[in-house]
Design a protein around this motif. Structure first.
Motif, short mmCIF file in Angstrom:
data_model
loop_
_atom_site.label_atom_id
_atom_site.label_comp_id
_atom_site.label_asym_id
_atom_site.label_seq_id
_atom_site.Cartn_x
_atom_site.Cartn_y
_atom_site.Cartn_z
N UNK A 52 8.01 9.88 -5.28
CA UNK A 52 7.16 8.83 -4.59
C UNK A 52 7.01 7.95 -5.51
N UNK A 53 7.22 6.59 -4.90
CA UNK A 53 7.46 5.35 -5.65
C UNK A 53 6.19 4.80 -6.04
N UNK A 54 5.13 4.82 -5.10
CA UNK A 54 3.78 4.58 -5.41
C UNK A 54 2.94 4.85 -4.66
N UNK A 55 1.42 4.94 -4.82
CA UNK A 55 0.28 5.07 -4.03
C UNK A 55 -0.38 3.94 -4.11
N UNK A 56 -1.06 3.34 -3.25
CA UNK A 56 -1.81 2.00 -3.07
C UNK A 56 -3.04 2.11 -2.30
N UNK A 57 -4.11 1.28 -2.63
CA UNK A 57 -5.24 1.22 -1.78
C UNK A 57 -5.26 -0.27 -1.58
N UNK A 58 -5.98 -0.83 -0.64
CA UNK A 58 -6.31 -2.06 -0.20
C UNK A 58 -7.61 -2.20 0.06
N UNK A 59 -8.64 -3.40 -0.49
CA UNK A 59 -9.66 -3.61 -0.18
C UNK A 59 -9.80 -5.11 0.28
N UNK A 60 -10.38 -5.34 1.38
CA UNK A 60 -10.93 -6.69 1.75
C UNK A 60 -12.33 -6.76 1.92
N UNK A 61 -12.72 -8.10 1.44
CA UNK A 61 -14.07 -8.64 1.57
C UNK A 61 -14.35 -9.93 1.81
N UNK A 62 -15.45 -10.40 2.44
CA UNK A 62 -15.84 -11.59 2.97
C UNK A 62 -17.14 -12.05 2.25
N UNK A 63 -17.32 -13.21 1.80
CA UNK A 63 -18.70 -13.61 1.30
C UNK A 63 -19.56 -13.66 2.53
#
Length: 118
Positions: free
Chosen positions: A107-118
């Motif tokens: 497996x090349x990589x594992x990732x997560x992504x979080x997005x938030x707004x003010x």
């Protein structure tokens, strides 16, 4: 509105649930994109009127130094610091990838992504 992206920030850090992950460490890649009103900077040509990507890079490197079990936890700390320290930012998206994770496969990589707004 506009976006400032700092991509492919490479960091060696000590995150993970397994004991060897926090002992040996691993390579990570972090991508950050922020949304802000960049209209004034486009006209003034002044750094003080925009989001300083050097500051974003510094925040990422500092937060990645603090070991966490979960990538989500690291990403949330990065989000919180950006909102806390850069008042003109309205949205933040942070992706954290563990390169070559120890999961018993090719497996090349594992990732997560979080997005938030003010």
């Amino acid at each position: 509105m506009g976006n400032v992206a700092v991509t492919n920030i490479k960091v060696y850090a000590y995150h993970g649930c397994l004991p060897q992950e926090t002992l040996i460490g691993s390579d990570y890649r972090v991508d950050v994109e922020v949304g802000a009103d960049l209209t004034k900077a486009a006209v003034s040509d002044n750094l003080s009127d925009t989001v300083d990507y050097v500051q974003i890079n510094a925040i990422v490197k500092e937060e990645m130094k603090i070991p966490s079990k979960l990538l989500e936890h690291v990403a949330k700390r990065i989000l919180d610091r950006i909102f806390s320290e850069i008042s003109m930012v309205n949205t933040v998206s942070v992706s954290v990838a563990k390169i070559n994770p120890p999961i018993g496969g090719d497996v090349e990589s594992v990732s997560i992504k979080l997005t938030a707004h003010r």
